[in-house]
Design a protein around this motif. Structure first.
Motif, PDB file in Angstrom:
ATOM      1  N   THR A  84      41.244  44.144  48.526  1.00 30.91           N
ATOM      2  CA  THR A  84      41.002  43.019  47.612  1.00 30.91           C
ATOM      3  C   THR A  84      40.060  43.397  46.471  1.00 30.91           C
ATOM      4  OG1 THR A  84      39.066  42.211  48.815  1.00 30.91           O
ATOM      5  CG2 THR A  84      41.236  41.428  49.560  1.00 30.91           C
ATOM      6  N   GLU A 125      48.587  41.981  44.422  1.00 27.38           N
ATOM      7  CA  GLU A 125      49.101  40.733  43.858  1.00 27.38           C
ATOM      8  C   GLU A 125      49.095  40.785  42.336  1.00 27.38           C
ATOM      9  OE1 GLU A 125      47.589  36.191  44.072  1.00 27.38           O
ATOM     10  OE2 GLU A 125      47.951  37.150  46.028  1.00 27.38           O
ATOM     11  N   LEU A 154      42.220  34.681  39.203  1.00 26.45           N
ATOM     12  CA  LEU A 154      42.307  35.329  40.514  1.00 26.45           C
ATOM     13  C   LEU A 154      41.050  34.994  41.287  1.00 26.45           C
ATOM     14  CD1 LEU A 154      41.632  39.203  40.201  1.00 26.45           C
ATOM     15  CD2 LEU A 154      40.769  37.483  38.639  1.00 26.45           C
ATOM     16  N   GLY A 155      40.938  35.487  42.527  1.00 22.91           N
ATOM     17  CA  GLY A 155      39.749  35.262  43.341  1.00 22.91           C
ATOM     18  C   GLY A 155      39.204  36.576  43.844  1.00 22.91           C
ATOM     19  N   ASP A 194      38.934  37.468  46.786  1.00 23.72           N
ATOM     20  CA  ASP A 194      39.728  37.918  47.918  1.00 23.72           C
ATOM     21  C   ASP A 194      41.217  38.024  47.602  1.00 23.72           C
ATOM     22  OD1 ASP A 194      37.522  38.220  49.724  1.00 23.72           O
ATOM     23  OD2 ASP A 194      37.391  36.039  49.777  1.00 23.72           O
ATOM     24  N   THR A 195      41.534  38.034  46.321  1.00 25.43           N
ATOM     25  CA  THR A 195      42.916  38.296  45.905  1.00 25.43           C
ATOM     26  C   THR A 195      43.262  39.760  46.168  1.00 25.43           C
ATOM     27  OG1 THR A 195      42.839  36.608  44.157  1.00 25.43           O
ATOM     28  CG2 THR A 195      44.501  38.348  43.933  1.00 25.43           C
TER      29      THR A 195
END
Length: 436
Positions: A101, A84, A76-77, A79-80
């Motif tokens: 996020t 999600e 993941l990131g 800013d995910t």
């Protein structure tokens, strides 16, 4: 300094009425450990360097590190969106539900009301149940517009880890940090902590009415450890051993509206400050009658962790840091903000009113023309804290200091407005809106 601190630690715990404490610090590559006092005034068991104390919210840096490991693995990131990873995640604001996020959670900028302490049982599904209960949490402030300390956000972050890894947060912690670093005195569950000497928190001069917080608070604050293990964790952030790029966690993410308490900025998990031109990364933790502090100075490589179990613990840990870093690195720990030498005239009437968020209600009123602050705990932990009233002393037009009769240190409160003009007070690392 090693010999001197061995003598000073018992002197300082006596001065600040701390039952027991332990200290570990790394300087020029060498680890030093000390302890003094008792773990529990009811049993008289000595505090030792290997004793486990509750490090409270220092745990948040560990949880943030675990998520950064997942990010480095491409799972993941920053800013995910949380939704999600957690499709059923929900808070009261539907737009925040969709857009909050990982970065918002780890920098305390989500605005989700952050002090929901909820016992969801001792089962392995306790974190999942807690996140389900967040569906009714309202916004303390709009998403991303300011910083407000958010315990709830870190338990949500812990659930993200559980879903990504397919196992309990406790197990992810052991497998991704504790075992790789060879830590032997770092645990989360009481049945593991009981295999060691363990500190008991103290409130109002005696042992606390309960040992620890509910298990659902795990990712936000349930690690128990000896100071040397906490130092080893921070050392991996300075020297490598966990993350490919640990410095990414030191990058400033948000300015803290009240910079006089913990530091000037928040990074990813870490609190960021500067002492005499040297970057300092730190975090503290408080549980029920226990307090811990961790500081690391990347420029010198010096790291220190001190743990306590009651008394004037915040003043104590600050005193230890002040002496230690002055002697080791020649650094001056910024003193606590206090009243100005010359009184400041301020129209405090504009700040009068009620400020409220989950877990706390603050009322500012005028008495004979002087501002006073009444603080009340609400919610699950209300019975552990009596209402407190203090006179506010102006430092400048928006900054005030106050202290309780029992506490030698001053605290600071900053009144400010969000970009939309909404009035807030920033106190205790939290932004609280004016509600009345």
């Amino acid at each position: 300094m090693a010999g001197a601190m061995g003598q000073r630690l018992p002197e300082l715990i006596a001065e600040y009425e701390v039952p027991g404490a332990a200290l570990a610090y790394l300087h020029e590559g060498e680890l030093h450990e000390f302890a003094a006092g008792t773990l529990n005034t009811a049993t008289g068991v000595d505090s030792t360097p290997d004793s486990l104390y509750q490090i409270g919210s220092i745990t948040k840096v560990w949880t943030a590190t675990l998520l950064m490991l997942q990010i480095e693995r491409g799972r993941l990131g920053l800013d995910t969106p949380v939704a999600e990873v957690l499709p059923d995640f929900k808070v009261a604001d539907p737009e925040v539900t969709k857009t909050v996020t990982i970065r918002h959670l780890l920098t305390h900028t989500s605005g989700i009301d952050g002090d929901l302490f909820l016992d969801t049982g001792r089962g392995d599904d306790c974190v999942q149940k807690y996140v389900e209960a967040c569906a009714d949490l309202v916004q303390n402030h709009p998403l991303g517009v300011t910083q407000s300390y958010c315990n709830s956000g870190f338990t949500i972050a812990g659930r993200v880890l559980e879903v990504l890894a397919g196992k309990r947060w406790d197990d992810v912690l052991q497998e991704d940090i504790v075992e790789p670093l060879g830590l032997t005195h770092t645990w989360t569950l009481p049945e593991d902590v009981l295999r060691f000497r363990a500190a008991m928190g103290h409130v109002e001069g005696g042992p606390a009415p309960m040992w620890g917080l509910m298990r659902s608070a795990g990712p936000a604050g349930l690690i128990c450890a000896r100071p040397a293990d906490v130092v080893a964790f921070a050392r991996a952030h300075l020297e490598g051993g966990l993350l490919a790029d640990p410095q990414a966690m030191w990058e400033p993410q948000v300015e803290i509206p009240n910079p006089y308490a913990l530091g000037r900025q928040w990074g990813i998990g870490w609190i960021l400050d500067e002492w005499d031109g040297q970057r300092v990364i730190s975090h503290g933790g408080n549980t029920i009658g226990q307090h811990a502090m961790l500081w690391a100075v990347p420029g010198t490589g010096t790291i220190a962790c001190v743990t306590t179990n009651g008394g004037h613990s915040g003043s104590f840990t600050r005193a230890v840091a002040t002496e230690l870093f002055k002697e080791l690195d020649g650094l001056t720990v910024p003193p606590t903000l206090g009243p100005p030498e010359t009184p400041v005239e301020v129209d405090a009437g504009r700040y009068a009113g009620v400020y409220e968020r989950a877990g706390a209600r603050m009322t500012v009123s005028l008495r004979d023309g002087e501002p006073w602050l009444r603080m009340e705990a609400t919610g699950a932990l209300a019975d552990l804290h009596k209402p407190q009233e203090s006179r506010l002393v102006a430092v400048d037009d928006t900054t005030f200091v106050f202290r309780s009769p029992e506490d030698p240190d001053w605290m600071s409160a900053v009144f400010y407005e969000l970009p939309d003009g909404s009035p807030y007070v920033h106190l205790g690392a939290r932004a609280t809106p004016k509600t009345g």
